[in-house]
Scaffold this motif. Structure first.
Motif, short mmCIF file in Angstrom:
data_model
loop_
_atom_site.label_atom_id
_atom_site.label_comp_id
_atom_site.label_asym_id
_atom_site.label_seq_id
_atom_site.Cartn_x
_atom_site.Cartn_y
_atom_site.Cartn_z
N UNK A 146 0.84 -1.20 0.00
CA UNK A 146 0.00 0.00 0.00
C UNK A 146 0.87 1.25 0.00
N UNK A 147 1.93 1.22 0.78
CA UNK A 147 2.82 2.39 0.84
C UNK A 147 3.51 2.61 -0.49
N UNK A 148 3.87 1.48 -1.15
CA UNK A 148 4.57 1.60 -2.42
C UNK A 148 3.65 2.25 -3.46
N UNK A 149 2.40 1.78 -3.47
CA UNK A 149 1.45 2.34 -4.44
C UNK A 149 1.17 3.81 -4.11
N UNK A 150 1.08 4.14 -2.84
CA UNK A 150 0.84 5.52 -2.46
C UNK A 150 1.97 6.42 -2.94
N UNK A 151 3.19 5.88 -2.92
CA UNK A 151 4.33 6.68 -3.35
C UNK A 151 4.40 6.79 -4.87
N UNK A 152 3.86 5.76 -5.57
CA UNK A 152 3.90 5.78 -7.04
C UNK A 152 2.50 5.58 -7.58
N UNK A 153 1.70 6.64 -7.57
CA UNK A 153 0.28 6.50 -7.94
C UNK A 153 0.10 6.03 -9.39
N UNK A 154 1.12 6.19 -10.24
CA UNK A 154 0.95 5.75 -11.64
C UNK A 154 0.77 4.24 -11.73
N UNK A 155 1.07 3.50 -10.67
CA UNK A 155 0.89 2.04 -10.67
C UNK A 155 -0.58 1.66 -10.69
N UNK A 156 -1.44 2.57 -10.22
CA UNK A 156 -2.85 2.23 -10.09
C UNK A 156 -3.44 1.86 -11.45
N UNK A 157 -4.18 0.77 -11.49
CA UNK A 157 -4.77 0.31 -12.74
C UNK A 157 -3.90 -0.73 -13.43
#
Lengths: 471, 525
Positions: B130-141
């Protein structure tokens, strides 16, 4: 405004101010001394640096006193002030409730969570912060005034014949003495805090009932007969000594009389590792390995006795934590205390005594048994006494492996409790300092302190007496 | 030459006596050796028992889940700031669980199975993802592989430490056919003889297999065997397909412990084995022991907060105990006049060094907490308590070092006009410095391993965050060891051992430093 000041990080601020004032004062003194020197009439009695130290000393003392007074008194003063200002309705709270309330106020103030829905609480917190703020600003002002006053006063005294160094050295000696006096302060602190709380406890529970009562139920039914705890403590210490005394003593004899210098150089430090292992590690070892092994052995003995028809009921309690397990591991822990002290005293026995014994035709073991050990006996006894005192005061091993049931039982495989175990279990819950449960921990602490002190004093006396014999 | 006159020393009785005395001498020597062997043996046993446990905690099993980071789940509108994403443990966890349910369709059939599947991964284990995704929002999707430690019980099972299990190869199966009520019939000439003989030998050893399980695994499929005969058996398929049993080599696992008494069910074992067969579970070094803080889940717990807490506590102890100890030693050794007061101080110091540590805890609780109102559980208070305990040790060591400096050094300095203070601080103390510092380090090492007094000032509280300063709530390494050893779950045992190894490593380092300092700077006068 005052509220904002209430949030000042006073600890860091005071330390920083002290450092700043000390350096300013040092340079002020030193520069003045150098000026006098440069004016070229006469030489100084002391070197400029000492003038600097002198002025710094005068600035430091008031500043440090203010900081100490703030650290000790600020919280109490602001709470008293706050309580005196609270509306009369608060008088309904008992002392303990008031303390809890004030604690939560202080915590909310610290965490800046002062905008809750409880308006009264918010108002009280704000007032608390205001009081804190005025205290803070007062302390800072006092420190500045004190430090500057000391600086100016002392700087005036500097001159060509001023004996700055002697004064600085006298001041330094006072500091050294104060450091040494911390030892007295600590002892006084220990004795007074233990006595003070114990006396309060003995008001509620008669000292006779405490020392000789046989029922201990401090957590629930408030029975405070500590005899089972003393029994447990001494039983476990005895088991420990049954392990440590022979192993430690024979190790010491082997190392000092038989082992070559090379083996000695290896084995001695390895044995001393045993003394350096944290006791919590021993406790875990007791819990993980020794207690299950003791239990297994006890069950096996029970079954065997029943099988061969000696008994019909299990003889041993075979509990998962047991006095035997704790005692065995504690014995391992105390081995180095016995061995290294005994080793020292055996080495101190003059070689001439041994030579005399050999000349009479004694074998090595006869020399050791009949000459060396008797000669070193006082020292060996002292070593054993110190080890017993260690074993009695040891906490973690028994907390983890000895159990918690206060009973007097001759069965080493049942769980026994000790003074230290009870102190830990009484003091780790959330309790105030006013109920007998917490206070009883201090009474136990007092007993522990007195007993270990007694053992140590006897041991030291014995050693001193012995030393005089061969020196 | 005449024969020596017969004497009392050469009569047969005397020779016999001499023999006996010599034998006693040898025995005595063996007692000494035996004592040393026992002492060293205890040390070796301690090291081995804790070391072997610690080794198993040094690695753990991590499972991988390929998930699509669905915006609607992890960052729904209104909750899509990085902070909210990093706290959206539930969202990430449901993605991971759904991935597990897709992998094993039979897990999605009923509520009980879903619960069993949910136990694979602790909610908080997805926090790093979750922290990783929060730091790199472009990963979403996009697709992402989430790695998370396996539940501690399954981890122990895979390490073979959960309960005894006997594994046997079965012979080749000739047919596997579906029967009624979810049962399949497996047949093969003598295929199940190995299982039956293993069961016989287990029962001969006293095992009760009446409620145990026999699991049969082939490829990524696992089933539970019943109705065992040498040539045939019934199989209740737990996961996978029957085809695997037709083609491959099958392994049977015989578990005597009844399923009801286990923390790991047959179904969970089946899924774990399948994940492992798919290569989605791997054994990795457990760095989290040093990078995570304490947790109620053993697979997530680590000692970082306690390490930092120990560091702060030692800092306070060192700043208080070492200067005071050294200065007090200098006073007593170089300046103190011989009078009642200094004698009293000496007696006090010797006694303080032998006062049980727990008494210092009582002192701390009464004076620091109750009287001065300092915060509970804070390294500041812990450090001050340990400082009171340590400074007598520092004093004793420093005095020994100061005493070792020969008087000629002092006389020399005094002769060229130095004051006593200058003599001491310019000449004696620098020469004694190595000895003083080795003493100080030894005192600190003792303080680092101390537990009991810290329990009394409240440093046993559960601390999930790394303390930021000496007044924050915190705990220290030995206390963490104590807390972990109190936890009931089996997985804590190796974790505690691993923590002990870390603590001992730090202590060893400090002692190594002492030895090094001694070797390098020790002077003989």
């Amino acid at each position: 405004m005052l509220q904002q000041l209430g949030h000042l990080p006073m600890g860091w601020l005071l330390i920083a101010l002290i450092a700043v004032f000390a350096s300013i004062a040092f340079f002020a003194g030193r520069v003045r001394a150098e000026r006098i020197l440069l004016s070229g009439e006469q030489s100084l009695h002391s070197r400029p640096n000492y003038h600097g130290y002198f002025v710094a000393m005068w600035a430091l003392v008031p500043a440090v006193l203010v900081a100490l007074a703030y650290a000790i008194g600020a919280e109490g003063i602001s709470r008293n002030q706050l309580v005196s200002e609270l509306p009369p309705a608060f008088d309904l709270l008992s002392d303990a409730e008031m303390k809890t309330y004030l604690d939560s106020v202080a915590q909310a103030a610290l965490a800046r969570e002062d905008t809750g829905t409880d308006l009264v609480f918010t108002a009280v917190t704000h007032r608390y912060l205001e009081i804190r703020g005025s205290l803070n600003i007062g302390a800072l002002a006092l420190m500045v005034i004190g430090a500057l006053g000391g600086l100016i006063f002392s700087r005036r005294r500097l001159g060509t014949s001023f004996r700055a160094r002697s004064l600085v050295e006298r001041g330094m000696e006072t500091v050294l003495f104060l450091c040494a006096a911390v030892a007295i302060a600590t002892t006084v602190g220990i004795v007074t805090s233990l006595l003070y709380e114990s006396i309060q406890f003995f008001r509620a529970v008669p000292i006779w009932d405490f020392l000789f009562g046989t029922r201990w139920n401090a957590q629930t039914e408030a029975e405070f007969g500590a005899l089972p705890l003393f029994f447990g403590t001494f039983t476990i210490a005895l088991i420990a000594m049954l392990v440590a005394a022979p192993i430690g003593l024979f190790s010491a004899i082997y190392l000092s009389e038989y082992a070559g210098p090379k083996a000695r150089g290896w084995i001695k430090p390895i044995l001393e590792i045993l003394a350096g292992i944290p006791t919590v590690v021993y406790g875990f070892f007791a819990l993980l390995v020794v207690a299950p092994a003791v239990r297994g052995l006890a069950i096996w003995i029970n079954e065997t006795l029943i099988n061969i028809g000696l008994t019909t009921e299990p003889l041993l309690a075979a509990q998962p934590t047991s006095a035997l397990a704790a005692g065995l591991v504690m014995g391992i822990m105390v081995i180095p205390f016995v061995s290294s002290l005994s080793d020292d005293v055996i080495n101190a026995v003059p070689q001439t005594l041994r030579d005399g014994a050999y000349a009479l035709g004694a074998t090595k073991s006869e020399t050791v048994r009949n000459v060396v050990v008797p000669a070193a006996l006082p020292g060996i006894i002292a070593a054993l006494l110190l080890a017993v005192s260690r074993a009695i005061g040891e906490t973690m091993i028994v907390v983890m492996a000895a159990g918690k049931s206060a009973r007097i039982s001759m069965d080493p495989t049942s769980d026994l409790t000790t003074i230290t175990v009870q102190i830990v279990s009484l003091m780790t819950g959330e309790t105030g300092f006013d109920d007998p449960k917490t206070l009883s921990a201090f009474a136990l602490g007092l007993v522990l302190f007195a007993v270990t002190l007694l053992f140590n004093v006897i041991a030291l006396r014995v050693v001193q007496k012995y030393r005089e014999k061969y020196d | 030459m005449t024969d020596p006159a017969p004497s009392t020393f050469s009569s047969p009785e005397a020779i016999k006596r001499l023999k006996r005395r010599r034998a006693a001498d040898v025995r005595f020597r063996y007692y000494g050796m035996g004592a040393i062997v026992l002492a060293l043996g205890a040390l070796v046993m301690l090291a081995l028992s804790i070391g072997s446990q610690a080794v198993s905690a040094a690695t753990y099993h991590v499972a991988r889940y390929d998930v699509t980071l669905d915006r609607a789940v992890i960052a729904p509108p209104g909750e899509d700031t990085p902070e909210e994403i990093s706290r959206n443990v539930d969202g990430f966890w449901s993605l991971v669980r759904n991935n597990l349910l897709e992998t094993f369709p039979e897990a999605d059939l009923d509520r009980a199975s879903r619960t069993e599947a949910s136990e694979f991964i602790t909610r908080l284990a997805v926090l790093p993802a979750a922290r990783k995704v929060a730091a790199e929002p472009q990963l979403i999707g996009n697709e992402m592989t989430v790695s998370a430690p396996l539940n501690d019980d399954l981890d122990l099972y895979l390490k073979g430490q959960a309960f005894p299990e006997r594994r046997v190869r079965v012979g080749s199966l000739s047919s596997a056919s579906q029967q009624e009520a979810g049962l399949a019939r497996l047949e093969g000439q003598g295929a199940f003889t190995p299982i039956l003989s293993a069961i016989t030998s287990l029962e001969a050893d006293g095992a009760d297999l009446s409620e145990g399980s026999v699991l049969l695994t082939a490829g990524s499929s696992t089933g539970r065997l019943s109705d065992l005969q040498p040539d045939a058996a019934s199989l209740e398929l737990l996961t996978g397909t029957l085809d695997d049993f037709r083609s491959g080599n099958a392994t049977a696992r015989i578990i005597a412990l009844p399923e009801a008494q286990r923390v790991v069910s047959d179904q969970q074992i089946a899924w774990t084995l399948a994940l492992k067969e798919m290569g989605r579970i791997s054994r990795e070094p457990r760095w989290s022991l040093l990078t995570n803080s304490d947790s109620t889940y053993p697979e997530l717990a680590g000692g970082l907060a306690a390490l930092v807490g120990s560091l702060f506590t030692m800092l306070v102890t060192a700043l208080v105990a070492i200067p005071i100890g050294i200065l007090a030693a200098v006073y007593l050794e170089e300046f103190a006049p011989k009078n009642r007061l200094t004698d009293f101080i000496e007696v006090n110091i010797n006694n303080l060094a032998a006062v049980p540590s727990i008494v210092f805890g009582l002192l701390g609780a009464a004076v620091y907490l109750n009287f001065l109102g300092m915060p509970r559980s804070a390294p500041l208070v812990g450090g001050l308590v340990l400082a009171l305990m340590t400074f007598p040790v520092v004093i004793i060591a420093s005095r020994a070092a100061l005493k070792a400096v020969p008087p000629s050094v002092r006389s020399g300095a005094l002769a060229i006009g130095a004051s006593q203070m200058q003599t001491v601080f310019h000449h004696v103390v620098p020469l004694a410095a190595p000895g003083i510092f080795t003493g100080a380090i030894l005192g600190m090492a003792r303080a680092l391993g101390e537990t009991a007094p810290l329990l009394l000032i409240g440093m046993v509280a559960f601390v999930g965050d790394v303390p930021k300063g000496p007044t924050d709530e915190s705990t220290v390494m030995p206390v963490l060891i104590f807390t972990w050893s109190n936890n009931a779950e089996r997985a804590w045992e190796p974790m505690t051992s691993a923590m002990i190894v870390i603590l001992l490593a730090v202590l060893l380092l400090m002692n190594g430093l002492v030895v090094f300092l001694r070797r390098k700077y020790e002077r003989r006068w």
